[in-house]
Design a protein around this motif. Structure first.
Motif, mmCIF file in Angstrom:
data_model
loop_
_atom_site.group_PDB
_atom_site.id
_atom_site.type_symbol
_atom_site.label_atom_id
_atom_site.label_comp_id
_atom_site.label_asym_id
_atom_site.label_seq_id
_atom_site.Cartn_x
_atom_site.Cartn_y
_atom_site.Cartn_z
ATOM 1 N N HIS A 137 0.826 -1.203 0.000
ATOM 2 C CA HIS A 137 0.000 0.000 0.000
ATOM 3 C C HIS A 137 0.866 1.260 0.000
ATOM 4 O O HIS A 137 0.523 2.265 -0.636
ATOM 5 C CB HIS A 137 -0.906 0.022 1.229
ATOM 6 C CG HIS A 137 -2.086 -0.883 1.137
ATOM 7 N ND1 HIS A 137 -3.043 -0.768 0.151
ATOM 8 C CD2 HIS A 137 -2.477 -1.933 1.907
ATOM 9 C CE1 HIS A 137 -3.967 -1.695 0.324
ATOM 10 N NE2 HIS A 137 -3.650 -2.423 1.382
ATOM 11 N N ILE A 258 -5.035 5.319 4.928
ATOM 12 C CA ILE A 258 -5.140 3.915 4.490
ATOM 13 C C ILE A 258 -5.849 3.096 5.558
ATOM 14 O O ILE A 258 -6.691 2.244 5.254
ATOM 15 C CB ILE A 258 -3.743 3.336 4.198
ATOM 16 C CG1 ILE A 258 -3.087 4.052 3.016
ATOM 17 C CG2 ILE A 258 -3.806 1.826 3.941
ATOM 18 C CD1 ILE A 258 -1.619 3.696 2.808
ATOM 19 N N ARG A 261 -7.248 -1.374 8.991
ATOM 20 C CA ARG A 261 -8.110 -2.375 8.366
ATOM 21 C C ARG A 261 -9.003 -1.689 7.335
ATOM 22 O O ARG A 261 -9.311 -0.502 7.440
ATOM 23 C CB ARG A 261 -8.972 -3.073 9.417
ATOM 24 C CG ARG A 261 -8.164 -3.805 10.462
ATOM 25 C CD ARG A 261 -8.998 -4.242 11.655
ATOM 26 N NE ARG A 261 -9.566 -5.559 11.460
ATOM 27 C CZ ARG A 261 -10.037 -6.317 12.452
ATOM 28 N NH1 ARG A 261 -10.005 -5.879 13.693
ATOM 29 N NH2 ARG A 261 -10.532 -7.509 12.213
ATOM 30 N N ASN A 262 -9.404 -2.459 6.332
ATOM 31 C CA ASN A 262 -10.319 -1.925 5.336
ATOM 32 C C ASN A 262 -11.765 -2.114 5.813
ATOM 33 O O ASN A 262 -12.004 -2.775 6.836
ATOM 34 C CB ASN A 262 -10.062 -2.558 3.959
ATOM 35 C CG ASN A 262 -10.392 -4.050 3.928
ATOM 36 O OD1 ASN A 262 -11.171 -4.554 4.737
ATOM 37 N ND2 ASN A 262 -9.806 -4.763 2.987
ATOM 38 N N PRO A 263 -12.739 -1.540 5.123
ATOM 39 C CA PRO A 263 -14.127 -1.655 5.591
ATOM 40 C C PRO A 263 -14.616 -3.087 5.740
ATOM 41 O O PRO A 263 -15.528 -3.355 6.530
ATOM 42 C CB PRO A 263 -14.923 -0.901 4.507
ATOM 43 C CG PRO A 263 -13.945 0.088 3.962
ATOM 44 C CD PRO A 263 -12.614 -0.611 3.986
ATOM 45 N N GLU A 266 -10.461 -6.680 6.651
ATOM 46 C CA GLU A 266 -9.138 -7.237 6.342
ATOM 47 C C GLU A 266 -8.061 -6.205 6.669
ATOM 48 O O GLU A 266 -8.281 -4.992 6.573
ATOM 49 C CB GLU A 266 -9.065 -7.622 4.860
ATOM 50 C CG GLU A 266 -10.044 -8.727 4.487
ATOM 51 C CD GLU A 266 -10.058 -8.975 2.989
ATOM 52 O OE1 GLU A 266 -9.899 -7.989 2.227
ATOM 53 O OE2 GLU A 266 -10.244 -10.127 2.572
ATOM 54 N N TYR A 267 -6.889 -6.699 7.002
ATOM 55 C CA TYR A 267 -5.810 -5.815 7.431
ATOM 56 C C TYR A 267 -5.082 -5.210 6.237
ATOM 57 O O TYR A 267 -4.693 -5.914 5.305
ATOM 58 C CB TYR A 267 -4.827 -6.569 8.325
ATOM 59 C CG TYR A 267 -5.358 -6.755 9.728
ATOM 60 C CD1 TYR A 267 -5.092 -5.821 10.724
ATOM 61 C CD2 TYR A 267 -6.164 -7.850 10.037
ATOM 62 C CE1 TYR A 267 -5.606 -5.975 11.999
ATOM 63 C CE2 TYR A 267 -6.676 -8.017 11.310
ATOM 64 C CZ TYR A 267 -6.395 -7.075 12.292
ATOM 65 O OH TYR A 267 -6.916 -7.218 13.555
ATOM 66 N N ASN A 268 -4.876 -3.883 6.291
ATOM 67 C CA ASN A 268 -4.094 -3.163 5.288
ATOM 68 C C ASN A 268 -2.630 -3.035 5.674
ATOM 69 O O ASN A 268 -1.759 -2.999 4.812
ATOM 70 C CB ASN A 268 -4.657 -1.746 5.096
ATOM 71 C CG ASN A 268 -5.965 -1.736 4.352
ATOM 72 O OD1 ASN A 268 -6.237 -2.616 3.538
ATOM 73 N ND2 ASN A 268 -6.789 -0.736 4.630
#
Length: 514
Positions: A137, A258, A261-263, A266-268
């Motif tokens: 990312h 960023i 975690r995403n919505p 899951e981990y970013n």
């Protein structure tokens, strides 16, 4: 020069013979066609999480081969060769994959297609993958496919201040290693697709700079605008640790955007700080210490001091089957001892910035006639400065040959001196010459040809049943160790993550107790 000789005289033959070095060598796995292998890390090689000698770096497709610490250079090369032999034989049986023998990657698929490393279901294994997701990312996955050689080095009896003095001089003089051993003057155009760059076309799918030595160590390599804000001082362990501590604990707005975690849950990334963990800080050299299970590297350094240095600026040599050869290792030994024995004044923000400019100049234009580097308040030609350094290494080579017997250090220095004065013979120049003779004048065609030759050379070397059995046992043992770690896990991952990135984990035991 007199001071160097006086300090050299104080190093006994016993201490010099106590010098240790080890190698960590990264290489992409590629298909017989030369395309990036998207297959999982072969189970026959063992568990990347727990194998001491065979693991992965950023990508599931990027092997990292690790030797132990050796008192003898040739023994280090021998172990590295044997690890390669086992890997090549395993890949051959699994469909003929081979290793990409250059630092800059093969033709790459789309960024999101490059697979990140997977380390099983344990908390620590999951954390390793999330860290790599964060790197993707932050910097893009393509940048993480660059491969190199890390040279780990120690000398008995050195304290923190001596190691940091060595590091300061290394950063002042590392332009010489980039020039002498850089071997990445060209790239496949897929590597920079969609990015701004100043490269010139060599052929339809190959870009280069005519006098470049190591694009890997220049602006196209491990660089980032975010990390350019970190001005790490190497004046002592305390200043170094404080610089990193701030980067590891201070939130960085673009990374906060960023999110951890995403919505979908899951981990970013592991954290939203400027650095997720210590290893994210890119540099040509690092102070290191072997860490205990679950320990943060910065805590280990603060608690028990520097144990060795990790040289991180060495390209893979595509003309050498295992990426680095014994004379190169001996020259690095000489270079590091010169850095240790020379006067090493404190660094400053201005000097740190000047050294970064010197590094970029040497990486992009190191073979350019008359290229000048900044030194103090003036400038000097790269050629003259490097010649001075090589000459100053002569008494060190004599002393090492006296301690070990023979003339191998003198021979390594003589070879380096000859290359320095004939830039057309440097690895970066040879790479461009060979690309010009490859099919379509293509970078990937040249490296693919070298990879095939390397595969044949290593598969043809003698290999015993005992050697095969030993490596197979190590692979099986690593799989069992990973399974045991996974079975022992009880903590939810989010609790594990929060504990691992907690600021007090970076502090020495006495400080946290207080």
């Amino acid at each position: 020069m007199k001071r160097i000789n006086d300090r050299l005289a104080q190093l006994t033959p016993e201490r010099l013979r106590g010098m240790r070095r080890g190698v960590e060598k990264e290489s992409l796995r590629v298909l017989p066609s030369g395309a990036l292998a998207l297959t999982p890390h072969p189970m026959a090689l063992g568990a990347a999480l727990t194998h001491a000698r065979i693991t992965t770096d950023y990508s599931e497709s990027q092997l990292e081969l690790i030797t132990g610490a050796h008192a003898d250079v040739q023994a280090c090369v021998q172990e590295l060769t044997q690890i390669h032999q086992f890997v090549y034989r395993t890949l051959q049986q699994a469909g003929g994959e081979m290793l990409w023998v250059a630092s800059m990657p093969c033709g790459l698929p789309t960024d999101e297609t490059i697979p990140i490393g997977q380390y099983g279901t344990s908390n620590i294994g999951h954390a390793k993958s999330v860290y790599r997701m964060g790197l993707g990312h932050r910097y893009g996955r393509r940048m993480q496919t660059i491969s190199g050689i890390h040279y780990n080095w120690s000398l008995p009896g050195l304290g923190n201040d001596e190691y940091f003095a060595l590091i300061r001089n290394f950063k002042r003089h590392s332009f010489m290693l980039l020039t002498l051993f850089g071997a990445s003057p060209a790239v496949c155009s897929s590597f920079v697709a969609g990015r701004n760059h100043e490269l010139q076309a060599l052929s339809p799918h190959t870009l280069h700079l005519p006098h470049a030595t190591s694009l890997r160590m220049g602006r196209l390599g491990y660089q980032s605008d975010a990390q350019s804000q970190i001005s790490v001082s190497y004046n002592n362990l305390e200043s170094y640790a404080a610089s990193l501590q701030e980067a590891l604990t201070k939130p960085y707005p673009p990374y906060e955007a960023i999110g951890v975690r995403n919505p979908g849950g899951e981990y970013n990334q592991l954290a939203t700080t400027l650095l997720q963990i210590e290893n994210e800080f890119y540099g040509t050299i690092r102070p290191k210490r072997v860490i205990r299970s679950g320990e943060r590297p910065l805590h280990a350094l603060r608690d028990r001091g520097v144990e060795y240095v990790e040289v991180r600026c060495m390209d893979l040599d595509p003309f050498v089957s295992v990426g680095i050869e014994a004379p190169t290792m001996r020259f690095i030994d000489l270079f590091l001892l010169h850095c240790l024995l020379s006067d090493s004044p404190p660094d400053s923000r201005d000097e740190i910035a000047a050294l970064a400019r010197n590094q970029h100049a040497a990486a992009a234009r190191g073979r350019e006639p008359g290229l000048r580097l900044e030194r103090g308040r003036g400038s000097v030609t790269l050629a003259d400065w490097g010649a001075e350094l090589i000459e100053a290494c002569a008494p060190i080579a004599a002393r090492l040959d006296g301690a070990f017997g023979g003339s191998e250090y003198r021979d390594a220095l003589t070879a380096a001196q000859k290359s320095w004065h004939t830039p057309q013979h440097l690895p970066s120049a040879r790479v461009l010459q060979q690309i010009g003779q490859a099919d379509g004048c293509a970078y990937t065609a040249f490296v693919h040809d070298r990879a095939l030759q390397t595969q044949q050379q290593l598969l043809a070397l003698p290999w015993s049943r005992d050697q095969q059995a030993r490596f197979e046992r190590e692979a099986q043992q690593s799989l069992a160790e990973q399974a045991a770690i996974e079975q022992a896990d009880t903590m939810p991952f989010e609790a594990f993550r929060q504990d691992y990135v907690a600021p007090d984990r970076l502090m020495p035991a006495l400080a946290t107790a207080a």
